[in-house]
Every structure is written in structure tokens, then in C-alpha cells.
Design an enzyme around this catalytic site. Structure first.
Site, PDB file in Angstrom:
ATOM      1  N   LYS A  22      47.372  38.666  32.332  1.00  0.00           N
ATOM      2  CA  LYS A  22      47.890  39.787  33.143  1.00  0.00           C
ATOM      3  C   LYS A  22      49.387  39.637  33.383  1.00  0.00           C
ATOM      4  O   LYS A  22      50.166  40.560  33.174  1.00  0.00           O
ATOM      5  CB  LYS A  22      47.153  39.841  34.489  1.00  0.00           C
ATOM      6  CG  LYS A  22      47.793  40.752  35.523  1.00  0.00           C
ATOM      7  CD  LYS A  22      46.986  40.810  36.801  1.00  0.00           C
ATOM      8  CE  LYS A  22      47.434  39.913  37.905  1.00  0.00           C
ATOM      9  NZ  LYS A  22      48.756  40.202  38.491  1.00  0.00           N
ATOM     10  N   ASN A  23      49.774  38.460  33.862  1.00  0.00           N
ATOM     11  CA  ASN A  23      51.178  38.303  34.255  1.00  0.00           C
ATOM     12  C   ASN A  23      52.125  38.266  33.060  1.00  0.00           C
ATOM     13  O   ASN A  23      53.330  38.449  33.219  1.00  0.00           O
ATOM     14  CB  ASN A  23      51.348  37.044  35.115  1.00  0.00           C
ATOM     15  CG  ASN A  23      50.740  37.219  36.499  1.00  0.00           C
ATOM     16  OD1 ASN A  23      50.268  38.300  36.834  1.00  0.00           O
ATOM     17  ND2 ASN A  23      50.745  36.168  37.285  1.00  0.00           N
ATOM     18  N   CYS A  80      49.164  42.975  45.817  1.00  0.00           N
ATOM     19  CA  CYS A  80      48.343  42.170  46.719  1.00  0.00           C
ATOM     20  C   CYS A  80      49.052  41.916  48.035  1.00  0.00           C
ATOM     21  O   CYS A  80      50.250  41.665  48.058  1.00  0.00           O
ATOM     22  CB  CYS A  80      48.045  40.825  46.070  1.00  0.00           C
ATOM     23  SG  CYS A  80      46.622  40.870  45.013  1.00  0.00           S
ATOM     24  N   ARG A 128      56.644  39.619  50.547  1.00  0.00           N
ATOM     25  CA  ARG A 128      57.014  39.989  49.178  1.00  0.00           C
ATOM     26  C   ARG A 128      58.212  40.935  49.111  1.00  0.00           C
ATOM     27  O   ARG A 128      58.126  42.053  48.607  1.00  0.00           O
ATOM     28  CB  ARG A 128      55.823  40.581  48.435  1.00  0.00           C
ATOM     29  CG  ARG A 128      54.661  39.638  48.403  1.00  0.00           C
ATOM     30  CD  ARG A 128      53.608  40.050  47.412  1.00  0.00           C
ATOM     31  NE  ARG A 128      53.870  39.498  46.089  1.00  0.00           N
ATOM     32  CZ  ARG A 128      52.982  39.487  45.120  1.00  0.00           C
ATOM     33  NH1 ARG A 128      51.796  40.007  45.286  1.00  0.00           N
ATOM     34  NH2 ARG A 128      53.289  38.969  43.943  1.00  0.00           N
ATOM     35  N   ASP A 145      48.367  31.078  42.553  1.00  0.00           N
ATOM     36  CA  ASP A 145      47.266  31.984  42.217  1.00  0.00           C
ATOM     37  C   ASP A 145      45.913  31.269  42.140  1.00  0.00           C
ATOM     38  O   ASP A 145      44.870  31.921  42.152  1.00  0.00           O
ATOM     39  CB  ASP A 145      47.540  32.689  40.879  1.00  0.00           C
ATOM     40  CG  ASP A 145      48.624  33.746  41.004  1.00  0.00           C
ATOM     41  OD1 ASP A 145      49.219  33.867  42.085  1.00  0.00           O
ATOM     42  OD2 ASP A 145      48.884  34.453  40.010  1.00  0.00           O
ATOM     43  N   ARG A 151      41.609  44.148  39.387  1.00  0.00           N
ATOM     44  CA  ARG A 151      43.036  44.224  39.043  1.00  0.00           C
ATOM     45  C   ARG A 151      43.416  43.160  38.010  1.00  0.00           C
ATOM     46  O   ARG A 151      44.359  43.356  37.241  1.00  0.00           O
ATOM     47  CB  ARG A 151      43.908  44.005  40.295  1.00  0.00           C
ATOM     48  CG  ARG A 151      43.921  45.178  41.256  1.00  0.00           C
ATOM     49  CD  ARG A 151      44.988  44.985  42.311  1.00  0.00           C
ATOM     50  NE  ARG A 151      46.152  44.397  41.674  1.00  0.00           N
ATOM     51  CZ  ARG A 151      46.909  43.455  42.196  1.00  0.00           C
ATOM     52  NH1 ARG A 151      46.659  42.994  43.381  1.00  0.00           N
ATOM     53  NH2 ARG A 151      47.939  42.983  41.537  1.00  0.00           N
TER      54      ARG A 151
END
Ligand code: UD1
Length: 419
Positions: free
Chosen positions: A22-23, A116, A121, A305, A397
Site C-alpha cells: 500500500k505505502n 487514520c 498528523r 504500523d 483500507r
């Protein structure tokens, strides 16, 4: 409400194929916007964050098609229209389009990114770096506008090696005039993938994977085919599941070279971890040993994570484990839910102190964010009786089909809905 229902208590046996990262894929999709051509991205995971990014690229005028795991992005007709609030606030990585839109169109008008809920952030590091490259930014209560008639290379020293800010600077710098020297850059493998993608497309970037990256701007870019590497966080999630529930699992295609810190922790906890040409084999024949001090850190340290998945697994360890979170200030949201399942966890500042050993019991719990949700599924696999995890959409997600994967490991688990 969308939910997952799991009847746990048994060890895990079987194999899981690890999906594309994903990242890695999200900034690569943003990078495709920079290229006035067609890019083909293989091994693209089918997750909702990719769906959000597809929506954003379509709104920017790209033609996007996704069949099986092959994603085609044709950015030849792209325009720099305003990004819709729905797509931007749905996902933190919409911020990646900041560098890409500035690089391609010299402007972007957007709401603040979502994603998230794991802390404040902010995006101040991104904004400060881009301002140094000649970007003018107007910040308002519900969004911002950024413009650059002329992006220029410069020397940048990030105050913290933010992954997203590093990616944004790279995306803008490939279109800037002259060289950009980026110091204290993030070293995560996803930065290496982004630069490999851009270099294959014609860019000139050196130093990716170190804290010093040099980007030579304005090299002509062309369409390419690129294969997304496997997801180290998804693979690490399943390592944690085996630690907590026991068993013997093969993680096919796991990116072993990027998982050193996870493998070290798993070995300390008593697992036998071995790499074969096929993937990573994890064998856990007893309860995990407690781990006195795990600290999350930037790569190659233990990934933030994987903190919640590990926390869930360590509730099975006889004795006291301590997990310290150093990256995000609000990433212990899973703790209250694990307590509902009988876990003995205390929070002291940025440390979670886990007194493990007794088996978790099934309960109705709620995912508050992506990785915390994945941690709750692990807890459900470890627990006696039935666990229902609501807010499955957070998990979707980042995991293609977490129920399919655990079913392949023999777990009685289904996705469904609750009232
Ligand atoms: C990325 C990853 C995420 C991972 C994180 C850290 C993606 C899509 N997401 O998120 O899964 O957990 O890296 O490895 O790749 N910060 C600021 N100001 C900024 C930017 C960041 O203060 O302008 C702070 C953040 O609040 C956080 C820390 O820096 O406390 C790390 O953030 P960053 O490395 O930017 O993470 P993301 O790119 O958001």
C-alpha cells in the site's frame, strides 16, 4: 455496520500470498500523474486506499483502469482541477498529490488530507520544504491553495525524516529546475520504490534508501511498466498473528530483506523464522516470550504500523512486555478494545505495559484505525469464543481480503454486517 466475525483459539497453519505494498503504490500512483504518458503498475493491491487514489487521479483528468491487479494510468489528458473533499479527506496519502500536482500543473487547490486517526498528523514539514522550492501556499480553515510558477531545486534539511514529506519533495523536485539535495530524508523501502519507478521513467535520483537524496530536475519522463513490491507491513501483521496464536505459516513473496526488525522481535519471542526462495516461514510452537522493550522507530527500526498487531500478540506472553511508541502520539487506540477482551494493559505516557499470559476472551470490539483493526483481528484469532470487530472498512483500507487470508490459515472467520 460492516464487521468481521472470528471464532479463534486455534493455531494457524497454511500459507498466505502477500499482496502488493500500500505505502509503495500510493506515491507511485501520484508519480504517474507527473508523466504525460501511460504507466502500467503491476501487483497493485485491491484496497480502498487505492480506490481513493484512483478517484483522485480520475478527478485530475487521468484515465484509470484496474483489472485484476494491473493498474493502468494514462495521464496524457490530466488537468489541474480542484480535488473533491470526499476523496481528499478519505485518505492521508491524498497529500502525495501536492508534490505531483505542483510538478505537473504548478498549482493545487485542496482540502486538508484525512486518513487514520492516529495523532495530529500535521503537514508543516511538507509545506516548509515546498516553500523553499518556490511554492506559494495560502492556508485557509478548510483547505489550502499552493502555486509555483517556477519550481527550483535547492538544499533542504528536513527537521524529521517524514515519509510523506520526503515523497512530496521528490515528486516536486523531478520537475524543478536544477538539483535538489534532500538531507535527513526518510529511508523507508517505499522511498526506494518511488525512486526506482521514477528513475525507470527517466528521472535522475540518487541516494534513495539513505538519508541523503539528490534529485536532478527536468529530465524528460516517459511511460513505463513497474511491479509493486510485496507489503512488509501486511507480512509483519501475519508474523504477529502466528506469534500470538501459534502455528506454522508460509508468507509467500514476503519482502524478507525489509523485515529485519520484525524478524528479530519474532525470534526473541520464540518463533523460528526462516527464509526460503518461496517466502518467509514462521513456526511458533509455544506461547510467546515477553519482550521487555520494543520501541517503534523510523526504518530500519520496528515499524509503528506493526505496533498494534504486536501488542495483540504479546497479550499471550507469560510476563511483562513494554512497547514504546515514538512516531505517532495517539496510536494506542487498540488498548481499550483489547481490555474488553480481558487483556491486562496499562498506558504510561508513550509506553504500553502488557501483563500477558491468560487467554483473551471473545467480545464485541471496534476498529478505530487500519493497523489497530488488524491487531483486533489477531486478538480474535487468539481468543476463546466469538469476537466481532466492527468498522471493518478501516481494515479494508490496507488489506485486500483479511478474512480470505485467515481462512487460508484455517481460521473460522467471515466478513459481514452487524445491526
Ligand atoms: C507514512 C505511512 C504510514 C506510516 C508512517 C511512518 C504511507 C501512506 N503512510 O505516513 O503508514 O505509519 O509513514 O512510518 O506511506 N509529521 C509532522 N509534520 C509533517 C509530517 C509529519 O509533524 O509535515 C509527523 C507526524 O505527525 C508523525 C511523524 O511525523 O508523528 C511521522 O509522519 P510521516 O513519516 O510523515 O508519516 P506519513 O507519511 O503520514
Amino acid at each position: 455496520m460492516d464487521a468481521i466475525c472470528v471464532r479463534g483459539g486455534n493455531p494457524l497453519f497454511g500459507e498466505v500470498r502477500i499482496q502488493g505494498s500500500k505505502n509503495a503504490v500510493l506515491p507511485i500512483m501520484a508519480a504517474a500523474l507527473l508523466i504525460n504518458d501511460i504507466c502500467i503498475i503491476e501487483n497493485c493491491p485491491r484496497i480502498t486506499d487505492v480506490e481513493y487514489m484512483k478517484l483522485l487521479l480520475s478527478e485530475a483528468g487521468c484515465f484509470v483502469s484496474h483489472s485484476d491487479r494491473k493498474l493502468v494510468i494514462d495521464a496524457r489528458c490530466a488537468t489541474g482541477e480542484r480535488m473533491s473533499k470526499e476523496a481528499v479527506t478519505g485518505m492521508r496519502s491524498s497529500i502525495m498529490l501536492l508534490g505531483a500536482m505542483l510538478g505537473r500543473f504548478g498549482k493545487i487547490s485542496s482540502s486538508y488530507p484525512g486518513g487514520c486517526v492516529i495523532g495530529k498528523r500535521p503537514i508543516d514539514i511538507h509545506i516548509r520544504a515546498l516553500k523553499k522550492m518556490g511554492v506559494r501556499v495560502r492556508e485557509e480553515a478548510d483547505g489550502f491553495t499552493a502555486k509555483a510558477s517556477h519550481l527550483k531545486g535547492c538544499i533542504l534539511n528536513l527537521p524529521f525524516p517524514s515519509v510523506g514529506a520526503t515523497e512530496n519533495v521528490i515528486l516536486a523536485a523531478v520537475k524543478a529546475e536544477g538539483d535538489t539535495y534532500l538531507y535527513n530524508a526518510a529511508k523507508e523501502p517505499e522511498i526506494v520504490s518511488l525512486c526506482a519507478f521514477l528513475n525507470k521513467a527517466g528521472a535522475q535520483i540518487t541516494g534513495a534508501g539513505s538519508d541523503r537524496i539528490k534529485i536532478t530536475g527536468q529530465k524528460p519522463l516517459h511511460g513505463i511498466t513497474y511491479r509493486v513490491p510485496a507489503d512488509r507491513i501486511v507480512a509483519g501483521t501475519y508474523v504477529c498473528a502466528v506469534l500470538g496464536a501459534g502455528g506454522h505459516v508460509l508468507l509467500r513473496d514476503a519482502p524478507y530483506g525489509e523485515m529485519e526488525s520484525m524478524v528479530r522481535i519474532a525470534t526473541l519471542a520464540g518463533a523460528e523464522v526462516a527464509w526460503s526462495g518461496e517466502g518467509l516461514s514462521v513456526l511458533m510452537e509455544q506461547k510467546p516470550r515477553p519482550i521487555a522493550n520494543v520501541k517503534t522507530a523510523v526504518y530500519p527500526g520496528f515499524p509503528t504500523d506493526l505496533q498494534s498487531p504486536l501488542l495483540a500478540a504479546l497479550t499471550a506472553a507469560e510476563g511483562v512486555s513494554v512497547l514504546e511508541e515514538t512516531i505517532f502520539e495517539d496510536r494506542f487506540r487498540i488498548v481499550g478494545e483489547l481490555q474488553k477482551m480481558g487483556a491486562d494493559i496499562r498506558i504510561e505516557g508513550q509506553k504500553a505495559i502488557v501483563k500477558g499470559g491468560s487467554r483473551l476472551r471473545g467480545a464485541c470490539v471496534s476498529a478505530g484505525e487500519l493497523r489497530g483493526g488488524a491487531g483486533l483481528v489477531i486478538a480474535g484469532c487468539m481468543a476463546d469464543q466469538e469476537t466481532v470487530i466492527t468498522n471493518r472498512h478501516f481494515i479494508d483500507r490496507g488489506y485486500e481480503d483479511i478474512c480470505r487470508d485467515y481462512q487460508n490459515l484455517g481460521v473460522n472467520i467471515v466478513a459481514g454486517k452487524t445491526e
